[in-house]
Design a protein around this motif. Structure first.
Motif, PDB file in Angstrom:
ATOM      1  N   SER A   1       0.812  -1.194  -0.393  1.00 33.12           N
ATOM      2  CA  SER A   1      -0.230   0.274   0.197  1.00 33.12           C
ATOM      3  C   SER A   1       0.853   1.275   0.230  1.00 33.12           C
TER       4      SER A   1
ATOM      5  N   LEU B   1      -8.356   1.013 -10.257  1.00 33.85           N
ATOM      6  CA  LEU B   1      -7.274   0.913  -9.243  1.00 33.85           C
ATOM      7  C   LEU B   1      -6.104   0.353  -9.673  1.00 33.85           C
TER       8      LEU B   1
ATOM      9  N   ASN C   1      -8.725   2.701   3.280  1.00 31.61           N
ATOM     10  CA  ASN C   1      -7.887   2.546   2.814  1.00 31.61           C
ATOM     11  C   ASN C   1      -6.562   3.500   3.265  1.00 31.61           C
TER      12      ASN C   1
ATOM     13  N   THR D   1     -12.622   6.441  -1.396  1.00 29.64           N
ATOM     14  CA  THR D   1     -11.708   8.399  -1.207  1.00 29.64           C
ATOM     15  C   THR D   1     -12.031   7.832   0.242  1.00 29.64           C
TER      16      THR D   1
ATOM     17  N   TRP E   1     -10.907   0.346  -1.804  1.00 24.70           N
ATOM     18  CA  TRP E   1     -10.416   1.766  -1.970  1.00 24.70           C
ATOM     19  C   TRP E   1     -11.250   2.984  -2.646  1.00 24.70           C
TER      20      TRP E   1
ATOM     21  N   SER F   1      -4.952   5.801   1.342  1.00 25.43           N
ATOM     22  CA  SER F   1      -5.488   8.355   0.760  1.00 25.43           C
ATOM     23  C   SER F   1      -5.605   8.123  -0.585  1.00 25.43           C
ATOM     24  N   TRP F   2      -5.584   6.581  -1.830  1.00 27.21           N
ATOM     25  CA  TRP F   2      -5.593   7.082  -2.873  1.00 27.21           C
ATOM     26  C   TRP F   2      -7.127   6.972  -3.368  1.00 27.21           C
ATOM     27  N   SER F   3      -7.280   7.810  -4.196  1.00 28.78           N
ATOM     28  CA  SER F   3      -9.034   7.975  -4.537  1.00 28.78           C
ATOM     29  C   SER F   3      -8.767   8.256  -6.000  1.00 28.78           C
TER      30      SER F   3
END
Length: 553
Positions: free
Chosen positions: A307, A511, A472, A467, A465, A475-477
């Motif tokens: 991650s 993703l 998550n 937001t 994942w 903090s991928w968005s």
């Protein structure tokens, strides 16, 4: 003697090394064979199980890891349990009535189930536990799963817009539980065998407060076993058969004793000496014992991945993440380091997890992504250097202090640094609980972590994942990703199984193409189990191992 000769050769060889290391000035011509541990012969059927990490929490609504879930499931049961085929079957449910529109369930509970303090298990125990799970004040990392389950007002309660009392669950009498859903959930009954949905005794919780789960006196059981010895971060846990369990006649074991042994050589010594009945193998041990009749190899649903914390300078860059993701050889990791049946993961939704409306496994009709490609990795890195205006990058990689995680992290470091000029990886090993806490706080760069499926549907991974999602950590968005997930859970897509299935494939593609996470491998389990043990269930979904029907002769 019942053990194969090669086991004794391995153990004797290790004993020789230890002896020579301790007494280097002396020599020995022979090494005695190991003997059975004193007291190993007993009329009691106590199953001794090795764990490679400590239990993080005994609280069903707070626990998040597979080890904690495994122990909790031995002492508490929910509406459903999982059978040997991994299917949800009634546990505390006597009967279940599903509404024709799929938006309601009425569960009639057994009236012979009791808590270990003598209280009956009632419908209110579920209402209390589910409200507690959804209540933002509880701080449960699994609170989001109430929304996945589709209960009326779940998302509003999770967001603090409505009180937990407005959640779509109520007890109409002591043994009748009514559930209202906002949308049909095809895997709802499967979810009901998952630990966060387990009941809790409200009066007992009021009595023990924040000390719940810190000792046997602060734990209650309604399941097959009770806890006789436990403290937080304990290296041993003792469970006794619960004679008041409603299905006690089906439980043959007198107890389960857990031992936390992180070093694989020490774990195997304990197995050889008869001190443990079930042990997990690592590395070279797998080659040595794979032909042994006591060897068990099971494909698991756990997916290990890196991650990246996208809030860390450099890791917000998609090209840099892609460079990292394609710079290490997953096949080498599974074939030369793990050797336990694990397979390279060029995906994030595991193989064998779920079958779609077309009758095919999700992976069978989905693409693969982020394969090992050192040349492509170099190109992505050069693009990242140009975009970021930097030529060197140093990132910490947090890993738990288990042997397999450390060995994998060392290969990752070696290959990333060899294939990506200017990238340095600093391994930071620590207890699993500490790693989880750091990642949850966002206090990390890269984290080697895993996720195990909670139910048999791709959503058990895909929703991680979104937001600001609870899990998550990096903090991928992505807005399109969020929209597809939301619609698949309680929107238009949730009403069309075929369209929903295709949408979940698209979310994986989004993703992976942005390298929001960097998949490494899908876990296999290489286990040694004494030949006098049977009835031991391994599952790819939900609980990894179930002991209720185990027998030790």
């Amino acid at each position: 003697m019942k053990k194969l000769n090669k086991k004794y050769l391995w153990l004797s060889g290790l004993a020789s090394v230890l002896l020579l290391g301790a007494c280097s000035s002396e020599s020995t011509d022979e090494v005695e064979e190991p003997v059975e541990a004193e007291g190993s012969e007993t009329d009691e059927q106590v199953l001794n199980v090795q764990l490679d990490v400590e239990v993080a929490s005994m609280d069903p609504q707070i626990a998040t890891d597979g080890t904690s879930f495994e122990v909790i499931a031995n002492i508490i049961e929910g509406l459903y349990q999982t059978d040997s085929d991994g299917k949800a079957i009634p546990a505390l449910v006597e009967s279940a009535e599903k509404g024709e529109d799929g938006l309601s369930y009425t569960f009639k509970l057994r009236e012979d189930a009791t808590w270990s303090n003598g209280d009956p298990v009632t419908a209110n125990d579920f209402v209390y536990a589910w409200r507690r799970l959804a209540d933002p004040d509880t701080g449960s990392e699994y609170s989001y799963i109430m929304g996945i389950a589709g209960l009326v007002n779940a998302n509003e309660v999770l967001d603090g817009e409505k009180a937990p009392e407005e959640l779509g669950v109520q007890a109409t009498d002591d043994y009748t539980l009514e559930v209202q859903l906002a949308n049909p959930v095809p895997y709802f009954e499967s979810l009901m065998s998952f630990i966060p949905f387990f009941p809790m005794n409200e009066d007992f919780m009021d009595e023990v407060g924040d000390s719940y789960g810190t000792s046997p006196d602060t734990l209650l059981s309604n399941g097959a076993f009770t806890v006789s010895s436990y403290e937080p971060a304990a290296t041993s846990i003792e469970l006794d058969k619960n004679e008041d369990y409603f299905d006690a006649d089906s439980v043959v074991l007198d107890g389960v004793d857990y031992q936390v042994i992180k070093d694989s050589q020490q774990a195997m010594l304990s197995y050889q000496n008869g001190e443990v009945d079930v042990v997990t193998l690592a590395g070279e041990q797998v080659d040595l014992f794979k032909d042994d009749p006591e060897f068990v190899n099971v494909q698991a649903g756990y997916l290990w991945y890196i991650s990246p914390n996208t809030l860390v300078e450099g890791l917000e860059n998609e090209n840099l993440r892609k460079a990292l993701a394609t710079s290490f050889d997953k096949q080498q990791i599974t074939d030369t380091i793990l050797k336990d049946g694990s397979v390279p993961a060029d995906y994030i939704i595991p193989d064998g997890l779920a079958v779609g409306p077309d009758g095919k496994d999700f992976r069978e009709t989905s693409d693969t992504y982020l394969e090992f490609d050192p040349e492509a990795a170099k190109e992505s890195l050069e693009a990242a250097k140009a975009e970021l205006g930097k030529d060197t990058f140093t990132f910490g990689l947090v890993v738990e202090d288990t042997e397999s995680a450390i060995n994998v992290s060392q290969v990752l470091k070696s290959q990333i640094e060899s294939n990506l000029d200017g990238v340095t990886i600093e391994i930071e090993q620590m207890p699993k609980k500490t790693r989880l806490e750091l990642m949850k706080q966002g206090d990390y760069d890269l984290g080697l972590t895993r996720w195990g499926p909670d139910y048999a549907d791709p959503m058990t991974y895909a929703d991680l994942w979104v937001t600001d999602g609870n899990n998550n950590d990096g903090s991928w968005s992505n807005a399109e990703y969020d929209e597809l997930i939301a619609s698949s859970i309680n929107g238009e897509l949730s009403l069309d199984n075929e369209a929903r299935w295709e949408a979940l494939k698209e979310t994986e593609s989004i993703l992976m193409n942005e390298a929001g996470v960097l998949p490494v491998y899908q876990k296999g389990n290489a286990v040694m189990m004494q030949d006098n043990v049977s009835g031991f269930d391994f599952h790819a979904v939900g609980l990894p191992r179930v002991y209720k029907f185990a027998v030790k002769e």
